[in-house]
Design a protein around this motif. Structure first.
Motif: not given
Length: 112
Positions: A44-51
């Protein structure tokens, strides 16, 4: 006596609860849990970062029933929880040696 543990999707909880109440099951314990099965992790992407999300939130429904109500309870959960999609959950049944009602001291099937 049997203990049924069902891991289900959050949005199916009300349907499962209603189905169990319909067949006369009066005691239900619900816990929010996280885990994975066939779904595995997803990105998933959160605030431009993938995790990676390794654990999916689910609901654990625990029910204790007499032996003669087992099949009806399992069927009720199965029908109410099923969406037909991967990640619907699972149902586990185990034997109980003893059940005691704290308030009255009743034990065995009388405690249910």
């Amino acid at each position: 006596m049997k203990k049924i543990e069902a891991i289900i999707r959050h949005f199916r909880l009300d349907d499962v609860k209603s189905a169990l109440l319909e067949i006369g099951v009066t005691g239900i314990t619900v816990t929010e849990v996280r885990g994975f099965g066939e779904q595995r992790s997803r990105v998933e992407v959160y605030r431009g970062s993938e995790y990676a999300v390794d654990f999916t939130p689910k609901i654990l429904v625990e029910v204790v029933v007499s032996d003669d109500r087992l099949q009806n309870a399992v069927r009720a959960i199965l029908v109410a929880a099923r969406t037909g999609e991967r990640g619907d959950g699972c149902i586990a049944v185990s034997d109980l040696v003893e059940v005691v009602r704290v308030r009255t001291g009743e034990s065995g099937p009388d405690a249910l």
